[in-house]
Design a protein around this motif. Structure first.
Motif, PDB file in Angstrom:
ATOM      1  N   GLU A  65     -15.980  82.829 -72.069  1.00  0.00           N
ATOM      2  CA  GLU A  65     -15.420  82.528 -70.739  1.00  0.00           C
ATOM      3  C   GLU A  65     -16.323  83.089 -69.649  1.00  0.00           C
ATOM      4  OE1 GLU A  65     -11.254  83.525 -70.225  1.00  0.00           O
ATOM      5  OE2 GLU A  65     -10.769  82.085 -71.807  1.00  0.00           O
ATOM      6  N   GLY A  66     -16.596  82.279 -68.663  1.00  0.00           N
ATOM      7  CA  GLY A  66     -17.432  82.726 -67.550  1.00  0.00           C
ATOM      8  C   GLY A  66     -18.923  82.689 -67.867  1.00  0.00           C
ATOM      9  N   GLN A  67     -19.303  82.098 -69.021  1.00  0.00           N
ATOM     10  CA  GLN A  67     -20.730  82.006 -69.359  1.00  0.00           C
ATOM     11  C   GLN A  67     -21.085  80.524 -69.516  1.00  0.00           C
ATOM     12  OE1 GLN A  67     -22.578  85.088 -71.424  1.00  0.00           O
ATOM     13  NE2 GLN A  67     -20.691  85.854 -72.303  1.00  0.00           N
ATOM     14  N   PRO A  68     -21.523  79.886 -68.450  1.00  0.00           N
ATOM     15  CA  PRO A  68     -21.682  78.430 -68.434  1.00  0.00           C
ATOM     16  C   PRO A  68     -22.690  77.891 -69.453  1.00  0.00           C
ATOM     17  CG  PRO A  68     -22.615  79.445 -66.451  1.00  0.00           C
ATOM     18  CD  PRO A  68     -21.897  80.523 -67.184  1.00  0.00           C
ATOM     19  N   LEU A  69     -23.621  78.736 -69.900  1.00  0.00           N
ATOM     20  CA  LEU A  69     -24.622  78.221 -70.848  1.00  0.00           C
ATOM     21  C   LEU A  69     -24.100  78.179 -72.287  1.00  0.00           C
ATOM     22  CD1 LEU A  69     -27.922  79.905 -69.581  1.00  0.00           C
ATOM     23  CD2 LEU A  69     -27.155  77.545 -69.258  1.00  0.00           C
ATOM     24  N   LEU A  70     -22.970  78.822 -72.522  1.00  0.00           N
ATOM     25  CA  LEU A  70     -22.468  78.888 -73.894  1.00  0.00           C
ATOM     26  C   LEU A  70     -21.277  77.952 -74.091  1.00  0.00           C
ATOM     27  CD1 LEU A  70     -22.580  82.742 -74.593  1.00  0.00           C
ATOM     28  CD2 LEU A  70     -24.421  81.064 -74.638  1.00  0.00           C
ATOM     29  N   GLN A  71     -21.247  77.294 -75.255  1.00  0.00           N
ATOM     30  CA  GLN A  71     -20.122  76.427 -75.617  1.00  0.00           C
ATOM     31  C   GLN A  71     -19.684  76.764 -77.039  1.00  0.00           C
ATOM     32  OE1 GLN A  71     -20.756  72.178 -75.220  1.00  0.00           O
ATOM     33  NE2 GLN A  71     -22.370  72.540 -73.728  1.00  0.00           N
ATOM     34  N   VAL A  72     -18.493  76.343 -77.401  1.00  0.00           N
ATOM     35  CA  VAL A  72     -18.001  76.570 -78.764  1.00  0.00           C
ATOM     36  C   VAL A  72     -17.710  75.217 -79.397  1.00  0.00           C
ATOM     37  CG1 VAL A  72     -16.133  77.555 -80.135  1.00  0.00           C
ATOM     38  CG2 VAL A  72     -17.019  78.803 -78.169  1.00  0.00           C
ATOM     39  N   SER A  73     -18.058  75.076 -80.673  1.00  0.00           N
ATOM     40  CA  SER A  73     -17.757  73.826 -81.376  1.00  0.00           C
ATOM     41  C   SER A  73     -16.980  74.126 -82.654  1.00  0.00           C
ATOM     42  CB  SER A  73     -19.067  73.114 -81.733  1.00  0.00           C
ATOM     43  OG  SER A  73     -18.799  72.126 -82.709  1.00  0.00           O
ATOM     44  N   ASP A  74     -15.978  73.283 -82.931  1.00  0.00           N
ATOM     45  CA  ASP A  74     -15.212  73.458 -84.172  1.00  0.00           C
ATOM     46  C   ASP A  74     -15.644  72.432 -85.223  1.00  0.00           C
ATOM     47  OD1 ASP A  74     -14.202  71.149 -83.109  1.00  0.00           O
ATOM     48  OD2 ASP A  74     -12.101  71.748 -83.181  1.00  0.00           O
ATOM     49  N   MET A  75     -16.845  71.883 -85.071  1.00  0.00           N
ATOM     50  CA  MET A  75     -17.301  70.801 -85.957  1.00  0.00           C
ATOM     51  C   MET A  75     -17.212  71.181 -87.441  1.00  0.00           C
ATOM     52  SD  MET A  75     -21.030  68.975 -86.095  1.00  0.00           S
ATOM     53  CE  MET A  75     -20.940  68.229 -84.483  1.00  0.00           C
ATOM     54  N   GLU A  76     -17.737  72.366 -87.797  1.00  0.00           N
ATOM     55  CA  GLU A  76     -17.742  72.734 -89.226  1.00  0.00           C
ATOM     56  C   GLU A  76     -16.343  73.099 -89.709  1.00  0.00           C
ATOM     57  OE1 GLU A  76     -20.819  75.501 -90.335  1.00  0.00           O
ATOM     58  OE2 GLU A  76     -22.401  74.122 -89.701  1.00  0.00           O
ATOM     59  N   LEU A  77     -15.553  73.708 -88.844  1.00  0.00           N
ATOM     60  CA  LEU A  77     -14.172  74.038 -89.237  1.00  0.00           C
ATOM     61  C   LEU A  77     -13.387  72.764 -89.473  1.00  0.00           C
ATOM     62  CD1 LEU A  77     -13.379  76.982 -86.796  1.00  0.00           C
ATOM     63  CD2 LEU A  77     -13.658  77.125 -89.265  1.00  0.00           C
ATOM     64  N   ARG A  78     -13.589  71.760 -88.618  1.00  0.00           N
ATOM     65  CA  ARG A  78     -12.871  70.494 -88.767  1.00  0.00           C
ATOM     66  C   ARG A  78     -13.347  69.753 -90.015  1.00  0.00           C
ATOM     67  NH1 ARG A  78     -14.305  66.872 -85.404  1.00  0.00           N
ATOM     68  NH2 ARG A  78     -15.401  68.220 -83.953  1.00  0.00           N
ATOM     69  N   ARG A  79     -14.662  69.810 -90.254  1.00  0.00           N
ATOM     70  CA  ARG A  79     -15.212  69.074 -91.393  1.00  0.00           C
ATOM     71  C   ARG A  79     -14.682  69.642 -92.706  1.00  0.00           C
ATOM     72  NH1 ARG A  79     -20.942  70.115 -91.673  1.00  0.00           N
ATOM     73  NH2 ARG A  79     -21.251  68.788 -89.882  1.00  0.00           N
ATOM     74  N   GLY A  80     -14.518  70.974 -92.767  1.00  0.00           N
ATOM     75  CA  GLY A  80     -14.017  71.626 -93.973  1.00  0.00           C
ATOM     76  C   GLY A  80     -15.023  71.505 -95.108  1.00  0.00           C
ATOM     77  N   GLY A  81     -14.705  72.062 -96.249  1.00  0.00           N
ATOM     78  CA  GLY A  81     -15.613  71.997 -97.402  1.00  0.00           C
ATOM     79  C   GLY A  81     -16.889  72.787 -97.124  1.00  0.00           C
ATOM     80  N   ALA A  82     -17.737  72.873 -98.140  1.00  0.00           N
ATOM     81  CA  ALA A  82     -18.987  73.618 -97.970  1.00  0.00           C
ATOM     82  C   ALA A  82     -19.882  72.870 -96.990  1.00  0.00           C
ATOM     83  CB  ALA A  82     -19.676  73.763 -99.316  1.00  0.00           C
ATOM     84  N   SER A  83     -20.253  73.532 -95.925  1.00  0.00           N
ATOM     85  CA  SER A  83     -21.119  72.894 -94.929  1.00  0.00           C
ATOM     86  C   SER A  83     -22.533  73.426 -95.065  1.00  0.00           C
ATOM     87  CB  SER A  83     -20.639  73.249 -93.518  1.00  0.00           C
ATOM     88  OG  SER A  83     -19.840  72.237 -93.001  1.00  0.00           O
ATOM     89  N   PHE A  84     -23.476  72.535 -95.078  1.00  0.00           N
ATOM     90  CA  PHE A  84     -24.860  72.966 -94.991  1.00  0.00           C
ATOM     91  C   PHE A  84     -25.321  72.751 -93.553  1.00  0.00           C
ATOM     92  CE2 PHE A  84     -24.643  71.898 -99.558  1.00  0.00           C
ATOM     93  CZ  PHE A  84     -25.073  73.115-100.071  1.00  0.00           C
ATOM     94  N   THR A  85     -26.215  73.612 -93.095  1.00  0.00           N
ATOM     95  CA  THR A  85     -26.715  73.489 -91.725  1.00  0.00           C
ATOM     96  C   THR A  85     -27.318  72.114 -91.484  1.00  0.00           C
ATOM     97  OG1 THR A  85     -27.062  75.844 -91.620  1.00  0.00           O
ATOM     98  CG2 THR A  85     -28.337  74.518 -90.086  1.00  0.00           C
TER      99      THR A  85
END
Ligand SMILES: [Fe+2]
Ligand SMILES: [Fe+2]
Length: 403
Positions: A65-85
């Protein structure tokens, strides 16, 4: 063209060290944004003290919060299963075309990049970045980066160190009810308190090496291989006690012997290359032999196992070799007689293992050779040599008995 960075990790919890790295690289590389992406952890691999994905994600959201250059993504959490980069990078490239991607990793992880699944593709899709940490070996980082660059990969190391913060320390402090001042943003600290996160973390302080190894193999192996490793560890300890080998070393070697067995061949090849391990002719043709070589290398160079007897036991657990130590024989046999084994002759093998380690070794080697012959697969010279050694020494004993 936009410039964005992927910064993945467990973020358990996100802390000031992560934020400092993200901020630093955003500024020095003039990034448009840094995407913090908490990784999915499958249920059976969750440590007792780990916060679940929803909590880890929420703490990231609070922290930026308050840091405009940073964002959060839930892509890997939503995808589930073993995620490779690589899966994530490919998806990001699809979602954000015309973007130059950077990949941010911790300084410790940076030096293992080549062992990552489909490393060459990862490196093609992103510039590999890290920031040195206080008290760490900056020269090792820059050497590693120089070698990557010499091979044509793009990377960037910020050698101006950021504060070193340990997630483990945060969890342990939270468990003890101690303040986290400065280690995490105050809103994250309040969140940890509100939800009572990390209450089991205190137990980690007293974790033995074997308990830590167990956590590591739980994360690296499939369920049945994980159970197999536990069974081999117990069997190796039992046999070591019976035949006078070091029971603690036998247990550790049993736990770790198949650590690379579920790692895809391509990633194992990267490890072989990374640690300059040359395969012989037979090994080249048979990838099932690789896990013994890559396993020993991984233990030595990445987990820091420095016991040569354990390393050799792992290295030769599949092929055997001439002049095996007691510990090597114990592990070799335990891999055949562990409680999870169900092949046809397992009872014969277990009886032999209780009578004589040499007899069980010979049986195991013969079994291996038969299996390879049946499948039309080449037999490793070490296996042939140990077979001859066992048979000849058996005959020798017979001759002495007759005399
Ligand atoms: Fe194995
Ligand atoms: Fe095994």
């Amino acid at each position: 063209m936009k410039k964005m960075a992927l910064f993945g990790g467990a973020f358990d919890p996100i802390h000031s060290g992560h934020l400092a790295m993200a901020q630093r690289l955003a500024e020095t590389l003039s990034l448009d944004s840094v995407l913090l992406m908490p990784s999915f952890v499958p249920p059976h691999k969750i440590r007792e003290s780990m916060a679940d994905g929803a909590h880890r994600l929420e703490m990231c959201r609070l922290a930026i919060e308050g840091q405009p250059l940073l964002q959060v993504s839930d892509m890997e959490l939503r995808r589930g299963g073993a995620s490779f980069t690589i899966d994530t990078l490919e998806e990001l490239h699809r979602l954000y075309p015309d973007t130059e991607w950077y990949l941010i990793t911790g300084a410790d992880v940076f030096c293992t990049l080549r062992t990552w699944h489909r490393f060459a593709d990862v490196a093609r899709l992103a510039v590999l970045c890290t920031v040195a940490r206080c008290g760490t070996d900056t020269a090792a980082l820059t050497d590693y980066a120089a070698r990557l660059q010499a091979d044509g990969y793009r990377c960037y190391v910020d050698t101006q160190p950021v504060q070193t913060v340990s997630s483990t320390e945060i969890r342990v402090r939270a468990a003890a009810g101690k303040p986290l001042g400065g280690l995490v943003p105050s809103c994250v600290e309040a969140y940890i308190k509100q939800y009572g996160l990390y209450q089991h973390a205190a137990a980690m302080l007293t974790q033995t090496k074997d308990e830590q190894y167990t956590e590591i193999i739980r994360a690296r192996l499939g369920d049945s291989r994980f159970q197999h490793s536990l069974c081999v560890a117990q069997e190796a300890r039992r046999l070591a006690q019976k035949y006078g080998a070091d029971a603690d070393k036998a247990y550790t070697a049993g736990l770790l012997h198949d650590i690379m067995k579920d790692t895809p061949p391509q990633a194992q090849l990267q490890i072989l290359q990374e640690f300059a391990i040359l395969l012989d002719g037979v090994e080249k043709t048979n990838p099932t032999l690789w896990h013994a070589r890559t396993g020993a290398a991984f233990l030595q160079h990445i987990l820091g196992v420095d016991d040569a007897e354990i390393l050799d036991a792992v290295r030769y657990h599949t092929t055997g070799r001439v002049g095996m130590s007691l510990l090597e024989k114990v592990l070799f046999v335990a891999d055949f007689t562990s409680a999870d084994r169900t092949y046809n002759d397992v009872d014969v093998m277990r009886r032999l293992a209780d009578e004589s380690l040499e007899a069980a070794m010979e049986y195991g080697v013969v079994y291996t050779i038969h299996d390879l012959l049946n499948r039309g697969v080449a037999i490793h010279p070490d296996t042939v040599m140990v077979y001859n050694e066992l048979v000849l020494s058996g005959q020798q004993e017979g001759i002495q008995h007759e005399k």
